[in-house]
Motif scaffolding. Sequence first.
Motif, PDB file in Angstrom:
ATOM      1  N   THR A  68      35.268  40.680  39.157  1.00 11.97           N
ATOM      2  CA  THR A  68      36.628  40.219  39.471  1.00 11.97           C
ATOM      3  C   THR A  68      36.625  38.985  40.355  1.00 11.97           C
ATOM      4  OG1 THR A  68      36.723  41.726  41.358  1.00 11.97           O
ATOM      5  CG2 THR A  68      37.610  42.530  39.258  1.00 11.97           C
ATOM      6  N   GLN A  69      35.483  38.625  40.941  1.00 12.79           N
ATOM      7  CA  GLN A  69      35.395  37.437  41.780  1.00 12.79           C
ATOM      8  C   GLN A  69      34.274  36.551  41.280  1.00 12.79           C
ATOM      9  OE1 GLN A  69      34.916  38.556  45.864  1.00 12.79           O
ATOM     10  NE2 GLN A  69      36.963  39.431  46.029  1.00 12.79           N
ATOM     11  N   SER A  70      34.462  35.263  41.445  1.00 16.10           N
ATOM     12  CA  SER A  70      33.425  34.335  40.997  1.00 16.10           C
ATOM     13  C   SER A  70      32.329  34.254  42.060  1.00 16.10           C
ATOM     14  CB  SER A  70      34.030  32.953  40.763  1.00 16.10           C
ATOM     15  OG  SER A  70      34.581  32.459  41.975  1.00 16.10           O
TER      16      SER A  70
END
Length: 95
Positions: A68-70
């Motif tokens: 969900t996060q880079s």
Amino acid sequence: MAIEQGEIEKIAELSRIRISDEEIGQVTQRITEILQMVDQLQAVDTHDVEPMANPLDATQRLRPDEVTQSNRRDAFQAIAPAVENGLYLVPKVIE
């Protein structure tokens, strides 16, 4: 299974629990009763009883395993005081 008062005193000493002389008899009696209940439970025939993980046959709902996060590692290391080979350098704190 009965437990002797001397055993309770030894266990209390080893676990550093202070039990007064007035309470030692009551503690011994209560632990003996607990051990008798355990003996009662162990006497039950559970040979044909299938083990279960949950008494309600419920299953846990799991979310999909998605990123969900880079990856912002390079951005964080760019502002770090000291980085070498992708690792943060910190002062030595243990001699």
